[in-house]
Design an enzyme around this catalytic site. Structure first.
Site, PDB file in Angstrom:
ATOM      1  N   SER A 273       0.837  -1.199   0.000  1.00  0.00           N
ATOM      2  CA  SER A 273       0.000   0.000   0.000  1.00  0.00           C
ATOM      3  C   SER A 273       0.877   1.256   0.000  1.00  0.00           C
ATOM      4  O   SER A 273       1.762   1.392  -0.847  1.00  0.00           O
ATOM      5  CB  SER A 273      -0.958  -0.054   1.188  1.00  0.00           C
ATOM      6  OG  SER A 273      -1.993   0.888   1.054  1.00  0.00           O
ATOM      7  N   HIS A 419      -7.159  -6.035  -0.821  1.00  0.00           N
ATOM      8  CA  HIS A 419      -5.979  -5.221  -0.536  1.00  0.00           C
ATOM      9  C   HIS A 419      -5.304  -5.781   0.711  1.00  0.00           C
ATOM     10  O   HIS A 419      -5.726  -5.528   1.830  1.00  0.00           O
ATOM     11  CB  HIS A 419      -6.438  -3.780  -0.314  1.00  0.00           C
ATOM     12  CG  HIS A 419      -5.334  -2.789  -0.143  1.00  0.00           C
ATOM     13  ND1 HIS A 419      -4.597  -2.318  -1.192  1.00  0.00           N
ATOM     14  CD2 HIS A 419      -4.870  -2.147   0.967  1.00  0.00           C
ATOM     15  CE1 HIS A 419      -3.724  -1.426  -0.755  1.00  0.00           C
ATOM     16  NE2 HIS A 419      -3.860  -1.315   0.552  1.00  0.00           N
TER      17      HIS A 419
END
Length: 441
Positions: A273, A419
């Site tokens: 991320s 994610h």
């Protein structure tokens, strides 16, 4: 028009309470993301092998002496900001212990930014396999929830610093609590990595620079900020650059700690991320990193900004105004005006191996844009004598999920799921590292 730091701090501080680490498909502060490929604006990617003056780059020497320095300077000026020169570090050993039933040694080291006793410091936690023939390659990465979040061993001190408000009660306000122990252990399958013959080093990213906008007074910005006073204010380092600077100082420590049993010439930098963005910038700015890994890094990371799908430059600057330099706000909803795009960031790691990973349910990070960026960096890798993404040319189509492209020095996979960092991701990274950081490489 540039936004003042005080205004940006107010916006960021208010947003801090409504944003999670990855807002994904939600509307945030009125932003409605586009996920329709037919609505992507027309764009032309800047050619990494053409200089700003329009001259073609046709040799490795031209790349290394002209185009690479030019691109690095453009990213500094327009995206991440200019960082100070490397500072000397001091090291203080905190603890050393055999862990995992004799599998590894865990060592904790405080790394100080400078020679002063009260210098800002970060704590690096290092795991090295005990069964080894010599020095081993390693993975170095920042973590989100403290070293105690990577490993639930109660002997690891709860980090006393500032934390973003955690999910599932893992913080009391902005302080870590006992529930945060092991909270991110799934992202760090330590025993899997150690059994494959690799060391792991990790640092809480907030030790380097707490993840909120206070006008760049805390963390190493406060410690070293006067060293960029000569740089135009709009092009001074943001938090991503600060975190990358910390990774390089972590590598300094691994080079100095020769008794750990780590081959400091074979250290892969990785991140997920926002920390994937950080790993890419660290790999671009510090050629000592032997390999670079970006996991779901999205906008400002591996994804092409000009596609403007999912998270855009405007949205990321509004929500996290401290991550990039102020100049980057000039490209809010104006991505095509930026002189660089993220395929050129990937190319800055060349000819070193680099791996980009995406996830099917992470449309916010634009998986297709991450793949296209890796493919668009391929010509630079080939110019420098490597096989790029493998084969005679980069693949024309994005691969299906769980069909990794990994035969060359530019790797990519799309994983089913959200994610996150999963065992599947790590299995690909370990296989890739086996090819590029072992067997005498």
């Amino acid at each position: 028009m540039q936004t003042s730091r005080s205004t940006r701090f107010t916006v960021a501080f208010c947003a801090m309470f409504v944003l999670s680490f990855h807002p994904s498909n939600r509307s945030v502060m009125g932003f409605e993301p586009n996920y329709d490929e037919s609505k992507i604006p027309e764009y032309t990617l800047p050619d990494p092998l053409v200089t700003q003056s329009g001259s073609p780059v046709t040799t490795a020497e031209q790349w290394n002496t002209v185009r690479r320095p030019e691109l690095l300077a453009l990213f500094e000026k327009h995206v991440y900001g200019v960082s100070p020169p490397p500072c000397p570090i001091r090291r203080k050993h905190v603890s050393s212990k055999t862990v995992f039933d004799g599998l590894a040694t865990r060592t904790e080291i405080d790394v100080l930014f400078g020679s002063a006793d009260d210098a800002t410091s970060m704590r690096m936690m290092v795991y090295v396999p005990k069964q080894r023939a010599g020095a081993v390659p390693a993975f170095l990465g920042l973590n989100f929830q403290g070293n105690h979040g990577v490993d639930d061993d109660p002997e690891i001190e709860l980090n006393p610093g500032w934390f973003r408000v955690g999910r599932d009660g893992t913080t009391d306000g902005n302080k870590a609590n006992e529930k945060s122990r092991g909270a991110t252990a799934s992202r760090w399958p330590l025993q899997m990595i150690l059994k494959r013959g690799y060391a792991v080093a990790t640092i809480y990213y907030g030790d380097i620079d707490p993840d909120f906008d206070d006008g760049f007074n805390n963390g190493i910005h406060g410690t070293l900020g006067d060293q960029v006073a000569h740089v135009a204010p709009e092009s001074r380092w943001g938090s991503i650059a600060a975190w990358a600077y910390g990774l390089s100082r972590g590598l300094d420590c691994l080079e100095a700690e020769t008794d750990l049993g780590i081959d400091a010439a074979k250290v892969a930098v990785l991140g997920h991320s926002r920390l994937g963005k950080t790993a890419l910038w660290a790999g671009a700015t510090d050629p000592r990193f032997a390999m670079v890994i970006s996991n779901n890094s999205g906008c400002g990371g591996a994804a092409l900004s000009r596609r403007a799908i999912g998270e855009t430059v405007g949205r990321i600057n509004e929500a996290f105004p401290h991550w990039f330099c102020d100049q980057f706000t000039e490209y809010n909803e104006n991505e095509d005006a930026c002189p660089v795009d993220q395929h050129e960031l990937i190319a800055l790691a060349a000819p070193r191996p680099i791996y980009v990973a995406s996830a099917t349910e992470d449309q916010w990070a634009d998986p297709k844009g991450e793949f296209l960026a890796a493919a668009a960096a391929d010509p630079v890798y080939r110019l420098l004598g490597t096989d790029g993404m493998g084969g005679d040319a980069p693949p024309a189509k994005m691969p299906a999920a769980e069909q990794p492209i990994n035969s060359g020095v530019v790797g990519y996979h799309l994983r089913t799921g959200k994610h996150a960092v999963t065992d599947y991701d790590w299995q690909q990274y370990l296989d890739f590292a086996d090819r590029h950081m072992k067997d005498g490489r």
